[in-house]
Write an enzyme that holds these catalytic residues in place. Structure first.
Site, PDB file in Angstrom:
ATOM      1  N   LYS A 197      23.399  47.947 -19.019  1.00 61.72           N
ATOM      2  CA  LYS A 197      24.459  48.864 -18.592  1.00 61.72           C
ATOM      3  C   LYS A 197      25.352  48.342 -17.479  1.00 61.72           C
ATOM      4  O   LYS A 197      24.882  47.694 -16.548  1.00 61.72           O
ATOM      5  CB  LYS A 197      23.807  50.131 -18.068  1.00 61.72           C
ATOM      6  CG  LYS A 197      23.079  50.935 -19.112  1.00 61.72           C
ATOM      7  CD  LYS A 197      22.722  52.224 -18.458  1.00 61.72           C
ATOM      8  CE  LYS A 197      21.720  53.040 -19.193  1.00 61.72           C
ATOM      9  NZ  LYS A 197      21.104  53.974 -18.241  1.00 61.72           N
ATOM     10  N   GLY A 373      14.466  45.445  -8.809  1.00 61.39           N
ATOM     11  CA  GLY A 373      15.260  46.361  -7.970  1.00 61.39           C
ATOM     12  C   GLY A 373      15.568  45.760  -6.613  1.00 61.39           C
ATOM     13  O   GLY A 373      16.689  45.887  -6.103  1.00 61.39           O
TER      14      GLY A 373
HETATM   15  P1  AMP Z   1      18.921  45.526 -17.352  1.00 62.91           P
HETATM   16  O1  AMP Z   1      17.646  46.181 -16.943  1.00 62.91           O
HETATM   17  O2  AMP Z   1      20.135  46.346 -17.143  1.00 62.91           O
HETATM   18  O3  AMP Z   1      19.047  44.113 -16.798  1.00 62.91           O
HETATM   19  O4  AMP Z   1      18.842  45.409 -18.917  1.00 62.91           O
HETATM   20  C1  AMP Z   1      18.007  44.543 -19.567  1.00 62.91           C
HETATM   21  C2  AMP Z   1      17.975  44.918 -21.001  1.00 62.91           C
HETATM   22  O5  AMP Z   1      19.250  44.780 -21.555  1.00 62.91           O
HETATM   23  C3  AMP Z   1      17.044  44.060 -21.798  1.00 62.91           C
HETATM   24  O6  AMP Z   1      15.986  44.853 -22.259  1.00 62.91           O
HETATM   25  C4  AMP Z   1      17.916  43.575 -22.937  1.00 62.91           C
HETATM   26  O7  AMP Z   1      17.257  43.685 -24.179  1.00 62.91           O
HETATM   27  C5  AMP Z   1      19.076  44.541 -22.913  1.00 62.91           C
HETATM   28  N1  AMP Z   1      20.276  43.970 -23.558  1.00 62.91           N
HETATM   29  C6  AMP Z   1      20.768  42.732 -23.431  1.00 62.91           C
HETATM   30  N2  AMP Z   1      21.832  42.553 -24.239  1.00 62.91           N
HETATM   31  C7  AMP Z   1      22.016  43.699 -24.911  1.00 62.91           C
HETATM   32  C8  AMP Z   1      22.948  44.128 -25.895  1.00 62.91           C
HETATM   33  N3  AMP Z   1      23.912  43.324 -26.343  1.00 62.91           N
HETATM   34  N4  AMP Z   1      22.837  45.387 -26.361  1.00 62.91           N
HETATM   35  C9  AMP Z   1      21.860  46.202 -25.898  1.00 62.91           C
HETATM   36  N5  AMP Z   1      20.951  45.860 -24.970  1.00 62.91           N
HETATM   37  C10 AMP Z   1      21.028  44.623 -24.486  1.00 62.91           C
END
Ligand code: AMP
Length: 397
Positions: A197, A373
């Protein structure tokens, strides 16, 4: 650094209360992955080698203030005993008369592990009395739990009010690595951002604008930016309410002279699953019914080119759904590429660290953070409560 660190301490004959991060995965009542336990060994051994006794405390899982049998620290004590080669006594509580008398009679060279801190709701609420009771068990406090340094919990910020408080080796390395890239990064400085996100990374992006030369955006968050630029993104992950914000960040990057690179091609799939139909498309726009789940070959090349002469690289968030085989290529290629560069490479904790470790590249990076975090908070330019709470060096030495 301005905070007291473990080597500043006289540990001889002292009882040392060490806050560690033993929040490890358990399976069948045993420790499924002991990486976090191993990471704390240098600090524990140093205290023992220097004539101290060790009282360890940690949280495990989310018991929400209740005693849950499956979240007792016993498997952790067992594994730690094996790793240290000495008996680690696990106590049935973390405060109270029994704990006090057992820790009170400890001799140098002994190690005890207190029961899960989060069996008491007072840990999370940072209750003063609870912190005081923990502090009363020891002469000195050491924080070696970087993964919890962004939390204002009793064992992180309450206990150090009552004891001389220093950073352990793990926390010291985290602070030094992040301080270096925050205060004195060698340029060119490139950030790689990914993950699910945009909303989680807004403050990070804004803070990076004043420091970096380029930001490479991949992962799910890229699609809100592409949508903001008018491209079709099919079923890719989108934060509709962040489109305006994405546009304003793109505008701001121009003012700040920071180049933002977005994906120019993708690996797309017809569902978010390993068994989906998958293909590479050479277009920025994504057709209806498909979602972008990894960056494409041209984007990988563009990112590598942007990274080639970097002297500092920070990476937060995988550039694709790394956990699923068909969508791990982008993250794998970027990780391998930066591992071979002559640059300071700092990998944020959480998913990015997990990816780098799974690829066997941990030793090839300058620093792989142990805190998701906490590392994000550092990179957002904020100070971490658990580090702020440590004793200032000049006030005691
Ligand atoms: P975050 O905790 O925000 O760093 O998100 C990490 C997560 O983002 C991981 O579980 C990835 O699988 C997911 N992610 C990475 N690329 C994508 C994408 N193109 N669409 C959906 N989720 C994604």
């Amino acid at each position: 650094m301005a905070k007291l660190t473990i080597k500043d301490l006289d540990l001889n004959g002292k009882k040392v209360l060490i806050r560690v991060d033993f929040n490890v995965p358990l399976k069948d009542k045993t420790v499924a992955d002991d990486m976090r336990i191993k990471a704390a060994l240098p600090t524990i051994k140093y205290v023992l080698d220097n004539g101290g006794s060790v009282i360890l405390m940690s949280h495990l899982g989310r018991p929400k203030g209740e005693v849950l049998e499956e979240l007792r620290m016993n498997p952790v004590a067992k594994r730690l005993s094996g790793l240290l080669g000495i008996k680690v006594r696990k106590l049935d509580n973390c405060i109270g008369d029994d704990v006090k008398s057992r820790t009170g009679s400890m001799s140098p060279g002994e190690v005890v592990l207190l029961e899960n801190l989060r069996f008491h709701s007072e840990e999370k609420s940072n209750d003063e009395q609870f912190a005081k009771q923990l502090a009363e068990l020891a002469d000195i406090y050491i924080n070696d739990a970087f993964g919890t340094c962004h939390r204002e919990h009793a064992s992180m910020v309450g206990v150090p009010k009552y004891l001389k408080a220093a950073a352990g080796f793990l926390v010291q390395k985290e602070i030094e690595s992040f301080q270096k890239i925050i205060t004195d990064p060698e340029k060119p400085y490139v950030a790689i951002l990914g993950g699910a996100k945009v909303s989680d990374k807004i403050e990070l992006i804004e803070n990076l604008f004043d420091k970096v030369n380029k930001i490479l955006i991949g992962g799910g968050m890229a699609y809100t930016f592409l949508k903001a630029k008018g491209y079709d993104i099919g079923n890719s992950i989108l934060e509709e309410d962040k489109i305006d914000l994405a546009l304003s960040l793109l505008e701001k990057s121009k003012e700040k002279n920071v180049e933002i690179l977005l994906p120019v091609d993708h690996i797309i799939a017809d569902e978010f699953s390993e068994s989906a139909n998958v293909k590479q498309i050479d277009d920025i726009s994504i057709p209806e019914g498909w979602a972008g789940l990894d960056i494409g070959a041209k984007t990988i090349d563009n990112f590598k080119e942007a990274l080639a002469d970097a002297k500092t690289i920070v990476w937060n968030g995988p550039v694709g759904i790394f956990e699923m085989k068909p969508f791990k290529k982008g993250t794998t290629e970027i990780a391998n590429y930066i591992a071979g560069l002559d640059a300071m490479t700092v990998i944020g904790g959480g998913d990015t660290a997990a990816a780098v470790i799974a690829l066997g590249l941990k030793e090839k990076m300058s620093h792989v953070s142990t805190g998701g975090g906490a590392s994000l908070m550092f990179l957002e330019g904020k100070s971490l409560p658990g580090i702020e709470a440590l004793t200032e060096k000049q006030s005691t030495d």
